[in-house]
Design an enzyme around this catalytic site. Structure first.
Site, short mmCIF file in Angstrom:
data_model
loop_
_atom_site.label_atom_id
_atom_site.label_comp_id
_atom_site.label_asym_id
_atom_site.label_seq_id
_atom_site.Cartn_x
_atom_site.Cartn_y
_atom_site.Cartn_z
N GLY A 46 -94.32 38.12 21.98
CA GLY A 46 -93.50 37.05 22.52
C GLY A 46 -92.36 36.76 21.56
CD GLN A 51 -89.86 33.69 17.14
OE1 GLN A 51 -90.15 33.83 18.32
NE2 GLN A 51 -90.63 34.12 16.16
CB CYS A 94 -95.29 33.37 13.83
SG CYS A 94 -93.66 32.86 14.41
CG LEU A 95 -92.61 38.79 15.69
CD1 LEU A 95 -91.70 39.24 16.83
CD2 LEU A 95 -93.18 39.99 14.95
CG HIS A 136 -96.83 31.16 19.05
ND1 HIS A 136 -97.51 31.32 17.86
CD2 HIS A 136 -95.58 31.67 18.81
CE1 HIS A 136 -96.70 31.88 16.96
NE2 HIS A 136 -95.54 32.11 17.52
CD GLU A 137 -93.39 33.06 21.76
OE1 GLU A 137 -92.42 32.65 21.11
OE2 GLU A 137 -94.15 33.95 21.34
CG HIS A 140 -91.12 29.67 18.11
ND1 HIS A 140 -90.86 29.67 16.75
CD2 HIS A 140 -92.05 30.64 18.32
CE1 HIS A 140 -91.63 30.60 16.17
NE2 HIS A 140 -92.37 31.19 17.10
O1 GNR Z 1 -96.33 38.81 18.18
C1 GNR Z 1 -96.92 37.72 18.16
N1 GNR Z 1 -98.27 37.70 18.21
C2 GNR Z 1 -99.00 36.54 18.40
C3 GNR Z 1 -100.36 36.59 18.14
C4 GNR Z 1 -101.14 35.47 18.33
C5 GNR Z 1 -100.59 34.31 18.79
C6 GNR Z 1 -99.23 34.23 19.03
C7 GNR Z 1 -98.44 35.35 18.86
S1 GNR Z 1 -96.74 35.27 19.18
C8 GNR Z 1 -96.15 36.47 18.05
C9 GNR Z 1 -94.66 36.69 18.21
C10 GNR Z 1 -93.94 35.42 17.87
O2 GNR Z 1 -93.77 35.04 16.74
N2 GNR Z 1 -93.52 34.68 18.86
O3 GNR Z 1 -92.91 33.52 18.63
NI NI Z 2 -93.72 32.83 16.74
#
Ligand code: GNR
Ligand code: NI
Length: 175
Positions: A46, A51, A94-95, A136-137, A140
């Protein structure tokens, strides 16, 4: 299409509250295409627009497992509602906080309303990994990272770890 650089902590832009999109047009679709390509290049599932430094309420996602056909999904101006009472823990990453993983508890089921790639309104119930990822997104878009749910010590360690990682990387690039 272009791969864009993904911001990492402690970049202050990751704390911005993203602004609603006025119109789903070709320029926005270009952004979404770039986001998806950047997410795939970074092996993510995601990505929120902030980001890549764009404070708009746009999310891309692909929850297909490796070996499965790609399943790109686009969410513009998403709104979550009706979270389940039941919370489930999941080991998140999270990336924007590379190499750090820790458990976060979130509702295991939630409703989502959004505009799709063509600007059409849609509504779905998210469960499982979809529920984890969309929450999670969405965080952000409000300037919130998963490490914000951890203890202050764990959060500080996470940021220090990424700082060191980036420093070592820039040294390698210079050498
Ligand atoms: O790639 C991603 N893997 C992930 C694993 C567990 C819970 C959430 C995520 S999202 C993350 C990519 C990201 O940072 N999205 O904002
Ligand atoms: Ni993230």
């Amino acid at each position: 299409m272009a791969i864009r650089e993904i911001l990492v902590v402690p970049d202050p832009r990751l704390k911005l509250v993203s602004k609603p999109v006025a119109k789903v047009d070709d320029k926005l679709r270009d952004l979404m295409d770039d986001m998806l390509q950047s997410m795939y290049a970074a092996d993510g599932i995601g990505l929120a627009a902030i980001q890549v430094g764009v404070p708009k309420r746009v999310i891309v996602m692909d929850l297909a497992k490796s070996g499965e056909a790609p399943d790109p999904r686009y969410f513009v101006n998403p709104v979550l509602s009706d979270p389940s009472d039941n919370l489930e823990p999941y080991e998140e990453g999270c990336l924007s906080v590379p190499t750090v993983f820790d458990e976060v508890e979130r509702p295991d089921r939630i409703k989502i309303k959004y505009l799709d790639y063509d600007g059409q309104p849609r509504e779905e119930i998210a469960e499982g990994m979809f529920a984890v990822c969309i929450q999670h997104e969405m965080d952000h878009l409000e300037g919130v990272l998963f490490i914000d749910y951890l203890s202050r010590l764990k959060r500080q360690r996470a940021v220090q770890r990424v700082k060191k990682l980036e420093k070592d990387k820039s040294r390698e690039d210079a050498a």
